[in-house]
Design a protein around this motif. Structure first.
Motif, PDB file in Angstrom:
ATOM      1  N   GLY A  13       0.830  -1.208   0.000  1.00  0.00           N
ATOM      2  CA  GLY A  13       0.000   0.000   0.000  1.00  0.00           C
ATOM      3  C   GLY A  13       0.858   1.249   0.000  1.00  0.00           C
ATOM      4  N   LEU A  14       0.490   2.184  -0.880  1.00  0.00           N
ATOM      5  CA  LEU A  14       1.251   3.437  -0.983  1.00  0.00           C
ATOM      6  C   LEU A  14       0.269   4.601  -1.109  1.00  0.00           C
ATOM      7  CD1 LEU A  14       4.185   4.494  -1.153  1.00  0.00           C
ATOM      8  CD2 LEU A  14       4.052   4.267  -3.645  1.00  0.00           C
ATOM      9  N   GLY A  15      -0.709   4.621  -0.198  1.00  0.00           N
ATOM     10  CA  GLY A  15      -1.692   5.699  -0.190  1.00  0.00           C
ATOM     11  C   GLY A  15      -1.337   6.715   0.884  1.00  0.00           C
ATOM     12  N   VAL A  16      -2.355   7.175   1.616  1.00  0.00           N
ATOM     13  CA  VAL A  16      -2.129   8.200   2.652  1.00  0.00           C
ATOM     14  C   VAL A  16      -1.057   7.717   3.639  1.00  0.00           C
ATOM     15  CG1 VAL A  16      -3.204   9.432   4.588  1.00  0.00           C
ATOM     16  CG2 VAL A  16      -4.489   9.074   2.468  1.00  0.00           C
ATOM     17  N   LEU A  46       3.969  -2.866  -2.856  1.00  0.00           N
ATOM     18  CA  LEU A  46       2.827  -3.429  -3.582  1.00  0.00           C
ATOM     19  C   LEU A  46       1.728  -2.376  -3.717  1.00  0.00           C
ATOM     20  CD1 LEU A  46       1.422  -6.065  -4.711  1.00  0.00           C
ATOM     21  CD2 LEU A  46       0.423  -6.290  -2.424  1.00  0.00           C
ATOM     22  N   ARG A  48      -1.980  -1.266  -6.342  1.00  0.00           N
ATOM     23  CA  ARG A  48      -2.965  -1.804  -7.290  1.00  0.00           C
ATOM     24  C   ARG A  48      -2.604  -1.409  -8.713  1.00  0.00           C
ATOM     25  NH1 ARG A  48      -8.248  -0.554  -4.074  1.00  0.00           N
ATOM     26  NH2 ARG A  48      -7.106   1.406  -4.027  1.00  0.00           N
ATOM     27  N   ASP A  49      -2.128  -0.147  -8.838  1.00  0.00           N
ATOM     28  CA  ASP A  49      -1.890   0.414 -10.166  1.00  0.00           C
ATOM     29  C   ASP A  49      -0.518   1.105 -10.165  1.00  0.00           C
ATOM     30  OD1 ASP A  49      -1.814   1.851 -12.468  1.00  0.00           O
ATOM     31  OD2 ASP A  49      -3.624   3.049 -12.076  1.00  0.00           O
ATOM     32  N   PRO A  88      -7.548  -8.761  -0.184  1.00  0.00           N
ATOM     33  CA  PRO A  88      -6.657  -9.869   0.135  1.00  0.00           C
ATOM     34  C   PRO A  88      -5.778  -9.655   1.368  1.00  0.00           C
ATOM     35  CG  PRO A  88      -5.639  -8.511  -1.551  1.00  0.00           C
ATOM     36  CD  PRO A  88      -6.961  -7.862  -1.221  1.00  0.00           C
ATOM     37  N   ALA A 106      -1.756  -1.542   9.921  1.00  0.00           N
ATOM     38  CA  ALA A 106      -2.621  -0.457  10.414  1.00  0.00           C
ATOM     39  C   ALA A 106      -4.077  -0.834  10.239  1.00  0.00           C
ATOM     40  CB  ALA A 106      -2.330   0.822   9.625  1.00  0.00           C
ATOM     41  N   ASN A 107      -4.311  -2.111   9.896  1.00  0.00           N
ATOM     42  CA  ASN A 107      -5.626  -2.542   9.429  1.00  0.00           C
ATOM     43  C   ASN A 107      -6.511  -3.021  10.584  1.00  0.00           C
ATOM     44  OD1 ASN A 107      -7.727  -3.890   8.098  1.00  0.00           O
ATOM     45  ND2 ASN A 107      -6.400  -4.322   6.349  1.00  0.00           N
ATOM     46  N   LYS A 108      -7.374  -2.123  11.073  1.00  0.00           N
ATOM     47  CA  LYS A 108      -8.213  -2.462  12.232  1.00  0.00           C
ATOM     48  C   LYS A 108      -9.250  -3.530  11.897  1.00  0.00           C
ATOM     49  CE  LYS A 108      -8.545   1.372  10.854  1.00  0.00           C
ATOM     50  NZ  LYS A 108      -8.681   2.768  10.461  1.00  0.00           N
ATOM     51  N   ALA A 133      -1.091   1.203  14.896  1.00  0.00           N
ATOM     52  CA  ALA A 133      -1.854   2.192  14.114  1.00  0.00           C
ATOM     53  C   ALA A 133      -3.302   1.777  13.888  1.00  0.00           C
ATOM     54  CB  ALA A 133      -1.175   2.420  12.758  1.00  0.00           C
ATOM     55  N   GLY A 190      -7.605  13.181   4.035  1.00  0.00           N
ATOM     56  CA  GLY A 190      -7.074  11.807   4.107  1.00  0.00           C
ATOM     57  C   GLY A 190      -7.435  11.095   5.395  1.00  0.00           C
ATOM     58  N   ALA A 304      -5.905  10.338  13.091  1.00  0.00           N
ATOM     59  CA  ALA A 304      -5.886   9.928  11.685  1.00  0.00           C
ATOM     60  C   ALA A 304      -5.001  10.906  10.921  1.00  0.00           C
ATOM     61  CB  ALA A 304      -7.301   9.922  11.119  1.00  0.00           C
ATOM     62  N   THR A 309      -0.348   8.516  11.722  1.00  0.00           N
ATOM     63  CA  THR A 309      -0.436   7.075  11.472  1.00  0.00           C
ATOM     64  C   THR A 309       0.942   6.522  11.124  1.00  0.00           C
ATOM     65  OG1 THR A 309      -2.643   7.548  10.638  1.00  0.00           O
ATOM     66  CG2 THR A 309      -1.839   5.330  10.311  1.00  0.00           C
TER      67      THR A 309
HETATM   68  P1  NAP Z   1      -5.411   4.564   0.894  1.00  0.00           P
HETATM   69  O1  NAP Z   1      -4.940   5.964   0.861  1.00  0.00           O
HETATM   70  O2  NAP Z   1      -6.689   4.213   0.213  1.00  0.00           O
HETATM   71  O3  NAP Z   1      -4.241   3.645   0.288  1.00  0.00           O
HETATM   72  C1  NAP Z   1      -4.398   2.274   0.057  1.00  0.00           C
HETATM   73  C2  NAP Z   1      -3.164   1.778  -0.717  1.00  0.00           C
HETATM   74  O4  NAP Z   1      -3.229   0.361  -0.813  1.00  0.00           O
HETATM   75  C3  NAP Z   1      -3.072   2.295  -2.153  1.00  0.00           C
HETATM   76  O5  NAP Z   1      -1.737   2.591  -2.466  1.00  0.00           O
HETATM   77  C4  NAP Z   1      -3.581   1.138  -3.002  1.00  0.00           C
HETATM   78  O6  NAP Z   1      -2.951   1.047  -4.280  1.00  0.00           O
HETATM   79  C5  NAP Z   1      -3.120  -0.055  -2.174  1.00  0.00           C
HETATM   80  N1  NAP Z   1      -4.020  -1.193  -2.326  1.00  0.00           N
HETATM   81  C6  NAP Z   1      -5.291  -1.306  -1.920  1.00  0.00           C
HETATM   82  N2  NAP Z   1      -5.782  -2.524  -2.235  1.00  0.00           N
HETATM   83  C7  NAP Z   1      -4.774  -3.185  -2.820  1.00  0.00           C
HETATM   84  C8  NAP Z   1      -4.643  -4.492  -3.397  1.00  0.00           C
HETATM   85  N3  NAP Z   1      -5.652  -5.340  -3.390  1.00  0.00           N
HETATM   86  N4  NAP Z   1      -3.447  -4.841  -3.924  1.00  0.00           N
HETATM   87  C9  NAP Z   1      -2.420  -3.986  -3.932  1.00  0.00           C
HETATM   88  N5  NAP Z   1      -2.478  -2.732  -3.422  1.00  0.00           N
HETATM   89  C10 NAP Z   1      -3.641  -2.352  -2.882  1.00  0.00           C
HETATM   90  O7  NAP Z   1      -5.550   4.041   2.389  1.00  0.00           O
HETATM   91  P2  NAP Z   1      -4.901   4.673   3.711  1.00  0.00           P
HETATM   92  O8  NAP Z   1      -5.734   5.810   4.170  1.00  0.00           O
HETATM   93  O9  NAP Z   1      -3.457   4.842   3.518  1.00  0.00           O
HETATM   94  O10 NAP Z   1      -5.191   3.506   4.772  1.00  0.00           O
HETATM   95  C11 NAP Z   1      -4.457   2.311   4.746  1.00  0.00           C
HETATM   96  C12 NAP Z   1      -4.756   1.481   5.993  1.00  0.00           C
HETATM   97  O11 NAP Z   1      -4.394   2.236   7.143  1.00  0.00           O
HETATM   98  C13 NAP Z   1      -6.219   1.113   6.194  1.00  0.00           C
HETATM   99  O12 NAP Z   1      -6.279  -0.151   6.826  1.00  0.00           O
HETATM  100  C14 NAP Z   1      -6.722   2.182   7.133  1.00  0.00           C
HETATM  101  O13 NAP Z   1      -7.842   1.764   7.887  1.00  0.00           O
HETATM  102  C15 NAP Z   1      -5.505   2.339   8.010  1.00  0.00           C
HETATM  103  N6  NAP Z   1      -5.430   3.629   8.694  1.00  0.00           N
HETATM  104  C16 NAP Z   1      -5.553   4.780   7.982  1.00  0.00           C
HETATM  105  C17 NAP Z   1      -5.452   5.997   8.634  1.00  0.00           C
HETATM  106  C18 NAP Z   1      -5.609   7.297   7.897  1.00  0.00           C
HETATM  107  O14 NAP Z   1      -5.618   8.333   8.554  1.00  0.00           O
HETATM  108  N7  NAP Z   1      -5.706   7.308   6.585  1.00  0.00           N
HETATM  109  C19 NAP Z   1      -5.237   6.017  10.018  1.00  0.00           C
HETATM  110  C20 NAP Z   1      -5.094   4.813  10.720  1.00  0.00           C
HETATM  111  C21 NAP Z   1      -5.189   3.616  10.038  1.00  0.00           C
HETATM  112  P3  NAP Z   1      -3.142   2.184  -5.405  1.00  0.00           P
HETATM  113  O15 NAP Z   1      -2.395   3.370  -4.860  1.00  0.00           O
HETATM  114  O16 NAP Z   1      -2.507   1.633  -6.623  1.00  0.00           O
HETATM  115  O17 NAP Z   1      -4.614   2.394  -5.511  1.00  0.00           O
END
Ligand code: NAP
Ligand code: HSE
Length: 436
Positions: A13-16, A46, A48-49, A88, A106-108, A133, A190, A304, A309
């Motif tokens: 994962g490479l999002g927020v 890893l 998705r895109d 997955p 970080a996956n609750k 987290a 985010g 958050a 995080t």
């Molecule tokens: P996000 O911004 O949506 O990022 C998700 C990342 O995971 C994206 O880079 C996405 O790839 C990748 N991804 C998702 N499904 C995938 C798959 N099946 N195969 C490969 N890559 C996949 O999410 P986030 O906000 O960072 O949150 C991530 C986790 O941290 C979650 O469990 C969330 O509950 C937890 N969390 C988040 C925060 C917060 O403030 N955001 C705080 C505490 C905990 P692409 O970039 O290619 O789409």
């Protein structure tokens, strides 16, 4: 696992959050390696895109869309999962742990629903599994429950643990913001989950309190045993009336332990404006823990967002890195550390005993209050205050706001059913519990 004196990390994962973790690991100052005492290297990421434009400095050749590049690589020692969702993620983590790769997540949702299987896989594989987290963002509550607070019997946890919800409630309370605008702002920052229903309908907080209660009470409290109500039924007048009565409205995640059992619930409540939890605003979270020795402890911080995080995720990574460096066996993490007692049953919501705020839309005529108070009285519910609020002369209706003395939930639910069926009551507009 690699035998070399360095730790290779695979990031899922490479999002927020992933973007924040990657930038700390790629930082040229090598702070993480210095803290661990051996080189820590980000090897694969890893996504998705892999063709997407990203605001990170991760080299494109490090990106992959094939989980085998992490899970099947014996040189990757640790997997950091910040993808979210159940599938997955749960499968990948289970496989990583069983094959001896350490995991930080970080996956609750995964921890709340599949924690026991993952702990089992971790034991089988001789791997560490940390998840700071997953509840409270940057607040070190999980580490506290698993460490410094262990001497206590934890009696209760009352917490604000969804930043998005608290952000929305704060904007509605102080700026009179529309629910949808406040939610859009939280998403831009985010804070929100991929599906924000998880935030506003309380599911995210259910997963978090399930994890915290399981750690605090040394017995699994699964998410399906947590009672849940969201915030989407709140209306601007609830905030106005609450304030007039001296209360703020907050969504609390509560877990309690008493000789009859454990209780866990997530719902919006009225809480005195001068209570510490009543003053927690915006994306801030707070967790109040009441322990047999420590009394009340309150942890407060950003719940958050990327920075907080990342702080929690990288803290876990360093913790595991130090264990590897010191050749320590994996920490025996789990939801059922020994407490010396049999698991207690989960208490039914029917038995909750608390105060209530009830808002009714009634016909504005003589005798209405008498009919309502008779129903409440017959069910043993004692009225603490009655306010007749906004009246609507055009249709001769009025808002009635009633607060009660502590009463039993089952009686209040029955009273609301009977009151709602009175001809003079147009609507039971809202019912909220009052926390003191
Ligand atoms: P996000 O911004 O949506 O990022 C998700 C990342 O995971 C994206 O880079 C996405 O790839 C990748 N991804 C998702 N499904 C995938 C798959 N099946 N195969 C490969 N890559 C996949 O999410 P986030 O906000 O960072 O949150 C991530 C986790 O941290 C979650 O469990 C969330 O509950 C937890 N969390 C988040 C925060 C917060 O403030 N955001 C705080 C505490 C905990 P692409 O970039 O290619 O789409
Ligand atoms: N969506 C979550 C929140 C992210 O708003 O609190 C942190 O877990």
């Amino acid at each position: 696992m690699s035998q070399a004196r360095k730790i290779n990390v695979g990031l899922m994962g490479l999002g927020v959050v992933g973007g924040g973790v990657a930038s700390v690991l790629l930082d040229t100052d090598q702070q993480v390696s210095a803290q661990v005492g051996m080189p820590v290297t980000l090897k694969k990421v890893l996504v998705r895109d892999s063709s997407r434009q990203r605001d990170t400095s991760v080299p494109v050749e490090m990106l992959t869309t094939d989980p085998e590049d992490l899970l099947g690589d014996p040189d990757i020692d640790m997997v950091v999962e910040v993808m979210g969702g159940i599938d997955p993620a749960a499968r990948y983590l289970s496989r990583a742990l069983a094959s001896g790769k350490h995991v930080v997540t970080a996956n609750k949702e995964v921890m709340a629903k599949h924690g026991p299987e993952l702990f089992k896989a971790a034991r089988q594989g001789g791997a560490n599994l940390l998840f700071e987290a997953s509840a409270g963002g940057g607040i070190p509550i999980i580490g506290s429950l698993m460490g410094q607070l262990l001497a206590n019997e934890i009696r209760s946890i009352r917490s604000i643990i969804n930043g998005t919800t608290n952000y929305i409630l704060t904007r509605m309370a102080y700026q009179g913001a529309q629910f949808s605008n406040a939610l859009a702002e939280a998403q831009e920052q985010g804070y929100a989950e991929a599906d924000p229903t998880n935030d506003v309908e309380g599911y995210d907080a259910v997963y978090k309190i399930s994890i915290l209660a399981s750690l605090a009470f040394h017995q699994r409290v699964p998410p399906e045993d947590v009672y849940r109500e969201g915030i989407s039924r709140l209306e601007p007048q609830d905030f106005r009336y609450a304030r007039e009565l001296g209360y703020a409205i907050k969504s609390l995640a509560i877990a309690t332990l008493d000789p009859e059992g454990v209780g866990a619930r997530v719902y919006p409540v009225l809480i005195p404006v001068d209570h510490m939890l009543g003053k927690v605003d915006g994306v801030y979270n707070a967790v109040e823990v009441t322990g047999s020795l420590c009394g009340q402890v309150l942890l407060h911080g950003m719940g958050a967002g990327r920075g907080p995080t990342t702080s929690a995720v990288v803290g876990d990574l360093i913790d595991i890195g130090r264990r590897i460096q010191a050749k320590e066996p994996p920490a025996d993490a789990g939801f059922s550390g020994s407490s010396g007692r049999k698991p207690l049953p989960v208490r039914s919501m029917d038995d909750l005993h608390t105060r209530y705020y009830i808002r009714l839309n009634v016909t504005d005529q003589a005798g209405v209050l008498a009919q309502i108070s008779r129903i409440l009285g017959d069910l043993g519910i004692s009225i603490a205050s009655v306010l007749q609020k906004d009246t609507f002369p055009q249709d001769q209706t009025a808002e009635l706001v009633i607060t009660t003395h502590p009463s039993r939930e089952a009686s209040v639910q029955e009273a609301l059913r009977l009151v709602g069926s009175l001809g003079v009551v147009n609507r039971v507009s809202n019912m909220l519990r009052i926390e003191e």
